[in-house]
Design a protein around this motif. Structure first.
Motif, PDB file in Angstrom:
ATOM      1  N   LEU A 275       0.845  -1.187   0.000  1.00  0.00           N
ATOM      2  CA  LEU A 275       0.000   0.000   0.000  1.00  0.00           C
ATOM      3  C   LEU A 275       0.880   1.236   0.000  1.00  0.00           C
ATOM      4  N   GLU A 276       0.494   2.225  -0.821  1.00  0.00           N
ATOM      5  CA  GLU A 276       1.230   3.482  -0.899  1.00  0.00           C
ATOM      6  C   GLU A 276       0.249   4.634  -0.852  1.00  0.00           C
ATOM      7  N   THR A 277       0.675   5.739  -0.258  1.00  0.00           N
ATOM      8  CA  THR A 277      -0.151   6.942  -0.218  1.00  0.00           C
ATOM      9  C   THR A 277       0.192   7.792  -1.425  1.00  0.00           C
ATOM     10  N   LEU A 278      -0.842   8.195  -2.179  1.00  0.00           N
ATOM     11  CA  LEU A 278      -0.660   9.035  -3.357  1.00  0.00           C
ATOM     12  C   LEU A 278      -1.177  10.439  -3.065  1.00  0.00           C
ATOM     13  N   THR A 279      -0.600  11.403  -3.732  1.00  0.00           N
ATOM     14  CA  THR A 279      -1.015  12.785  -3.525  1.00  0.00           C
ATOM     15  C   THR A 279      -2.290  13.086  -4.305  1.00  0.00           C
ATOM     16  N   VAL A 280      -3.041  14.035  -3.791  1.00  0.00           N
ATOM     17  CA  VAL A 280      -4.254  14.524  -4.437  1.00  0.00           C
ATOM     18  C   VAL A 280      -3.834  15.643  -5.382  1.00  0.00           C
ATOM     19  N   SER A 281      -4.349  15.624  -6.623  1.00  0.00           N
ATOM     20  CA  SER A 281      -3.982  16.672  -7.573  1.00  0.00           C
ATOM     21  C   SER A 281      -5.058  17.745  -7.703  1.00  0.00           C
ATOM     22  N   GLN A 282      -6.315  17.393  -7.423  1.00  0.00           N
ATOM     23  CA  GLN A 282      -7.395  18.379  -7.515  1.00  0.00           C
ATOM     24  C   GLN A 282      -8.609  17.868  -6.742  1.00  0.00           C
ATOM     25  N   VAL A 283      -9.347  18.809  -6.158  1.00  0.00           N
ATOM     26  CA  VAL A 283     -10.568  18.482  -5.422  1.00  0.00           C
ATOM     27  C   VAL A 283     -11.681  19.383  -5.946  1.00  0.00           C
ATOM     28  N   THR A 284     -12.840  18.792  -6.218  1.00  0.00           N
ATOM     29  CA  THR A 284     -14.014  19.572  -6.589  1.00  0.00           C
ATOM     30  C   THR A 284     -14.921  19.566  -5.367  1.00  0.00           C
ATOM     31  N   MET A 285     -14.816  20.640  -4.585  1.00  0.00           N
ATOM     32  CA  MET A 285     -15.543  20.700  -3.321  1.00  0.00           C
ATOM     33  C   MET A 285     -16.954  21.235  -3.567  1.00  0.00           C
ATOM     34  N   PRO A 286     -17.980  20.468  -3.190  1.00  0.00           N
ATOM     35  CA  PRO A 286     -19.364  20.951  -3.330  1.00  0.00           C
ATOM     36  C   PRO A 286     -19.599  22.190  -2.477  1.00  0.00           C
ATOM     37  N   GLU A 287     -20.618  22.948  -2.839  1.00  0.00           N
ATOM     38  CA  GLU A 287     -20.922  24.176  -2.107  1.00  0.00           C
ATOM     39  C   GLU A 287     -21.879  23.952  -0.950  1.00  0.00           C
ATOM     40  N   LYS A 288     -22.725  22.926  -1.027  1.00  0.00           N
ATOM     41  CA  LYS A 288     -23.736  22.711   0.004  1.00  0.00           C
ATOM     42  C   LYS A 288     -23.534  21.363   0.695  1.00  0.00           C
ATOM     43  N   PHE A 289     -23.713  21.410   2.005  1.00  0.00           N
ATOM     44  CA  PHE A 289     -23.643  20.196   2.816  1.00  0.00           C
ATOM     45  C   PHE A 289     -24.812  20.228   3.787  1.00  0.00           C
ATOM     46  N   ALA A 290     -25.444  19.097   3.976  1.00  0.00           N
ATOM     47  CA  ALA A 290     -26.561  19.006   4.916  1.00  0.00           C
ATOM     48  C   ALA A 290     -26.247  17.928   5.948  1.00  0.00           C
TER      49      ALA A 290
ATOM     50  N   TYR B 199     -16.707  22.282   8.835  1.00  0.00           N
ATOM     51  CA  TYR B 199     -15.718  21.214   8.761  1.00  0.00           C
ATOM     52  C   TYR B 199     -14.529  21.728   7.952  1.00  0.00           C
ATOM     53  N   HIS B 200     -13.330  21.454   8.416  1.00  0.00           N
ATOM     54  CA  HIS B 200     -12.121  21.877   7.708  1.00  0.00           C
ATOM     55  C   HIS B 200     -11.470  20.632   7.094  1.00  0.00           C
ATOM     56  N   PHE B 201     -11.364  20.618   5.766  1.00  0.00           N
ATOM     57  CA  PHE B 201     -10.762  19.499   5.045  1.00  0.00           C
ATOM     58  C   PHE B 201      -9.348  19.859   4.611  1.00  0.00           C
ATOM     59  N   LYS B 202      -8.430  18.897   4.778  1.00  0.00           N
ATOM     60  CA  LYS B 202      -7.063  19.013   4.280  1.00  0.00           C
ATOM     61  C   LYS B 202      -6.802  17.793   3.410  1.00  0.00           C
ATOM     62  N   PHE B 203      -6.543  18.033   2.118  1.00  0.00           N
ATOM     63  CA  PHE B 203      -6.252  16.965   1.170  1.00  0.00           C
ATOM     64  C   PHE B 203      -4.757  16.996   0.876  1.00  0.00           C
TER      65      PHE B 203
ATOM     66  N   VAL C 243       7.969  18.787   4.765  1.00  0.00           N
ATOM     67  CA  VAL C 243       6.721  19.239   5.379  1.00  0.00           C
ATOM     68  C   VAL C 243       5.562  18.931   4.432  1.00  0.00           C
ATOM     69  N   ASP C 244       4.528  18.308   4.966  1.00  0.00           N
ATOM     70  CA  ASP C 244       3.357  17.972   4.161  1.00  0.00           C
ATOM     71  C   ASP C 244       2.636  19.229   3.710  1.00  0.00           C
ATOM     72  N   GLN C 245       2.183  19.216   2.452  1.00  0.00           N
ATOM     73  CA  GLN C 245       1.423  20.312   1.863  1.00  0.00           C
ATOM     74  C   GLN C 245       0.007  19.818   1.598  1.00  0.00           C
ATOM     75  N   PHE C 246      -0.977  20.714   1.711  1.00  0.00           N
ATOM     76  CA  PHE C 246      -2.377  20.309   1.580  1.00  0.00           C
ATOM     77  C   PHE C 246      -3.166  21.314   0.752  1.00  0.00           C
ATOM     78  N   PHE C 247      -4.221  20.812   0.074  1.00  0.00           N
ATOM     79  CA  PHE C 247      -5.291  21.659  -0.427  1.00  0.00           C
ATOM     80  C   PHE C 247      -6.264  21.760   0.738  1.00  0.00           C
ATOM     81  N   GLU C 248      -6.677  22.959   1.107  1.00  0.00           N
ATOM     82  CA  GLU C 248      -7.552  23.117   2.268  1.00  0.00           C
ATOM     83  C   GLU C 248      -8.865  23.777   1.868  1.00  0.00           C
ATOM     84  N   TYR C 249      -9.952  23.226   2.406  1.00  0.00           N
ATOM     85  CA  TYR C 249     -11.301  23.700   2.122  1.00  0.00           C
ATOM     86  C   TYR C 249     -12.123  23.678   3.394  1.00  0.00           C
ATOM     87  N   ASP C 250     -13.086  24.597   3.477  1.00  0.00           N
ATOM     88  CA  ASP C 250     -14.054  24.582   4.562  1.00  0.00           C
ATOM     89  C   ASP C 250     -15.393  24.148   3.993  1.00  0.00           C
TER      90      ASP C 250
END
Length: 136
Positions: free
Chosen positions: A28-43, A111-115, A124-131
């Protein structure tokens, strides 16, 4: 005589339980995320799909699961891939793939997301960050 049989039985059991020196056929290997399409609405209590793109480094890599760590309203996410060990070489792939993370918030709040996107030269780990605001 019983003592000799007991020693032989213990010896056979010990020898038959030796671990084999076989290498695993995959890792098993961890791969980096290249792009995230974060939805605008959460319920609250509703499943929202979050498309996550990643690059498969070789044809021997395939999506396995998500690394998903929760801490309060914080979420850290990365792609976990299965790398098959093959007797031949694994050609470079560099194709983009999409995996869908299903997120079901159970509480109202932000919720704070770090990809995980990479590791810099200093390690140092780098992240895409979204709320993600869950307000209903």
């Amino acid at each position: 005589m019983k003592y000799i049989y007991l020693l032989l039985a213990v010896g056979f059991i010990t020898l038959s339980c030796e671990p084999k020196n076989e290498e695993p056929s995959a890792t098993l290997e961890t791969l980096t995320v290249s792009q995230v399409t974060m939805p605008e609405k959460f319920a609250k209590d509703s499943v929202t799909e979050i498309p996550i793109q990643y690059i498969r480094p070789t044809v021997c890599h395939s999506f396995y699961d998500f690394y998903y760590e929760k801490s309060g309203l914080n979420r850290t996410v990365a792609i976990v891939a299965l790398k098959e060990k093959s007797g031949t070489s694994c050609p470079v792939s560099q194709l983009s793939y999409t995996a869908t993370l299903k997120f079901k918030p159970v509480a109202l709040g932000t919720y704070h997301f770090k990809f995980w996107s990479s590791t810099d030269a200093q390690g140092v780990d780098q992240f895409f960050e979204y709320d993600a605001v869950v307000n209903h």
